[in-house]
Design an enzyme around this catalytic site. Structure first.
Site, PDB file in Angstrom:
ATOM      1  N   THR A  16     -21.322-103.701  69.974  1.00 32.06           N
ATOM      2  CA  THR A  16     -21.708-104.959  70.616  1.00 32.06           C
ATOM      3  C   THR A  16     -21.134-105.104  72.021  1.00 32.06           C
ATOM      4  OG1 THR A  16     -21.946-106.090  68.509  1.00 32.06           O
ATOM      5  CG2 THR A  16     -21.499-107.480  70.400  1.00 32.06           C
ATOM      6  N   ASP A  71     -24.918 -98.016  67.711  1.00 31.76           N
ATOM      7  CA  ASP A  71     -24.397 -99.075  66.856  1.00 31.76           C
ATOM      8  C   ASP A  71     -23.463 -98.366  65.869  1.00 31.76           C
ATOM      9  OD1 ASP A  71     -25.608-102.051  65.652  1.00 31.76           O
ATOM     10  OD2 ASP A  71     -24.361-100.791  64.353  1.00 31.76           O
ATOM     11  N   SER A  72     -22.301 -98.934  65.620  1.00 30.56           N
ATOM     12  CA  SER A  72     -21.332 -98.177  64.809  1.00 30.56           C
ATOM     13  C   SER A  72     -21.766 -98.018  63.365  1.00 30.56           C
ATOM     14  CB  SER A  72     -19.947 -98.808  64.886  1.00 30.56           C
ATOM     15  OG  SER A  72     -19.855 -99.942  64.063  1.00 30.56           O
ATOM     16  N   THR A 304      -8.027-100.511  45.159  1.00 32.02           N
ATOM     17  CA  THR A 304      -8.376-101.873  44.754  1.00 32.02           C
ATOM     18  C   THR A 304      -9.389-102.499  45.707  1.00 32.02           C
ATOM     19  OG1 THR A 304      -7.566-104.098  44.270  1.00 32.02           O
ATOM     20  CG2 THR A 304      -6.338-102.851  45.951  1.00 32.02           C
ATOM     21  N   GLN A 305     -10.251-103.327  45.138  1.00 32.24           N
ATOM     22  CA  GLN A 305     -11.209-104.067  45.964  1.00 32.24           C
ATOM     23  C   GLN A 305     -10.589-105.368  46.467  1.00 32.24           C
ATOM     24  OE1 GLN A 305     -14.189-106.248  43.039  1.00 32.24           O
ATOM     25  NE2 GLN A 305     -13.930-104.143  42.402  1.00 32.24           N
TER      26      GLN A 305
HETATM   27  N1  ASP Z   1     -23.448-103.698  64.802  1.00 30.53           N
HETATM   28  C1  ASP Z   1     -22.387-103.683  65.781  1.00 30.53           C
HETATM   29  C2  ASP Z   1     -21.695-102.350  65.710  1.00 30.53           C
HETATM   30  O1  ASP Z   1     -20.900-102.139  64.847  1.00 30.53           O
HETATM   31  C3  ASP Z   1     -21.466-104.823  65.550  1.00 30.53           C
HETATM   32  C4  ASP Z   1     -20.353-104.981  66.555  1.00 30.53           C
HETATM   33  O2  ASP Z   1     -20.043-104.130  67.363  1.00 30.53           O
HETATM   34  O3  ASP Z   1     -19.703-106.063  66.504  1.00 30.53           O
HETATM   35  O4  ASP Z   1     -21.958-101.496  66.514  1.00 30.53           O
END
Ligand code: ASP
Length: 382
Positions: A16, A71-72, A304-305
């Site tokens: 982002t 985008d990650s 653990t969650q």
């Molecule tokens: N979808 C974006 C990403 O992970 C979200 C972000 O960067 O806040 O690239």
């Protein structure tokens, strides 16, 4: 006025922070560079800061980028290795490193980098933002500038994740909000630094620099780390590491068998995000499926969650079935750290037993084993 200066390398991977448009998508690096130059204190290669003392801080930066910033949510373990290699190749030329990254999978990348960059003696600070740098009301500029300052001046010999007001240990951090500027937390370890008017590093919480013989300051050690990155990259197409969140009713499905049998490349590691302190149903067919996987060589981590706290396999009888099926404790590791650590250790080509021992050992400050010595082999520290 006294002056200090430092050189840092900034790698833009996407996220982002560098996005624009609707729906948001990463802008090319050339456009991000031009945008940066319009920000206060920046020119094409320098960020000049006047912290509230009498010094001027000049941070000479180089902005590098993925060929196609992403985008990650599209990140893979191959990308983790690529980021580590970019840093390693330039290690001697800079005082610190900043990685601009999407928030969605940032905690996996910061965990992976902590393991991949063994012997790190300079700061690697990963950051991103909830709102793009291109927008006026944004958290991006503050996150970026603070990350650059931390990389240039803190000397913290760790992979850190800086977000909002805190520098977290990268292998302890987790995304906790899709919308708040305080988007990350480190539930089981305090922040390494906090940023208000001044940036205050909690020195007692920061890892000590590595001993010189295994420090990246030495070219011989960097060559060793480069060879390991190479080996991991070669190994990645040959195995899978899965993560499974347990849920009430899982024992009545054959989810485990399907997941383990149908996944390609073959599964070598499984992070169970179990209930509470590492508990799971004790249904024989469920535990049998896990035992069969373990017998076939899969490393099973009982994690653990629950966001905060540790697995304690001795607390409830309902954890003992997992232990008997061959699962090892994930202690207080985040699921992200456990997954990245498994990828790292399996990528090194270690045996199931060796991986099981090292998974339970604190390698980079990612876990605290509270319940005595680890189960299994005594394995030479590598
Ligand atoms: N979808 C974006 C990403 O992970 C979200 C972000 O960067 O806040 O690239």
């Amino acid at each position: 006025m006294s002056k200090t200066s430092a050189q840092i390398y900034v790698l833009y991977t996407g996220g982002t922070i560098g996005m624009d448009g609707r729906p948001l998508a990463p802008m090319p690096a050339s456009r991000l560079q031009r945008l940066l130059e319009t920000m206060p204190g920046f020119d094409s290669s320098t960020l000049t800061l006047h912290p509230l003392d009498d010094r001027e801080l000049r941070i000479n930066y180089v902005l590098d980028a993925f060929d196609e910033p992403i985008d990650s949510s599209a990140m893979t373990p191959n990308d983790w290795v690529m980021i580590a290699r970019r840093i390693l190749d330039r290690y001697a030329d800079y005082d610190g490193f900043v990685v601009l990254h999407g928030t969605d999978t940032m905690a996996w990348t910061t965990s992976a980098l902590a393991f991949l960059l063994e012997g790190l003696a300079k700061p690697v600070i990963v950051t991103g933002s909830q709102v793009p740098l291109a927008q006026t009301r944004t958290d991006a500029l503050r996150n970026l500038v603070t990350a650059m300052q931390l990389a240039a001046t803190s000397g913290v010999p760790e992979v850190g994740l800086f977000f909002d007001v805190a520098l977290y240990r990268g292998c302890r951090a987790a995304k906790v909000s899709t919308s708040a500027f305080e988007g990350f937390a480190s539930p089981n370890y305090p922040p390494l630094a906090t940023a208000g008017i001044t940036i205050d590093v909690s020195e007692s919480l920061v890892r000590l620099p590595p001993p010189i013989e295994s420090s990246m300051q030495r070219p011989e050690h960097r060559a060793r780390v480069a060879a390991r990155l190479e080996a991991i990259e070669q190994a990645l197409p040959r195995f899978s590491v899965l993560s499974l969140v347990l849920y009430p009713g899982i024992q009545t499905s054959n989810a485990i068998e399907v997941l383990l049998d149908a996944t390609e490349p073959p599964v070598r590691g499984l992070v169970l995000q179990a209930f509470g302190e590492g508990n799971a149903p004790s249904t024989p067919s469920f535990l049998e499926a896990l035992r069969r996987a373990h017998d076939r060589g899969v490393v099973i981590v009982d994690g653990t969650q629950v966001v905060q706290g540790s697995v304690n396999v001795d607390a409830y009888q309902s954890a003992s079935g997992l232990e008997q099926a061959g699962a090892i404790s994930g202690y207080d590791m985040t699921p992200e750290a456990a997954q990245a650590k498994l990828v790292y250790l399996l990528g090194l080509g270690l045996s199931q037993q060796e991986v099981e021992v090292l998974m339970q050992r604190n390698l980079r400050g990612e876990l605290r084993a509270e319940s005595g010595p680890t189960r299994g082999l005594v394995f030479a520290e590598h």
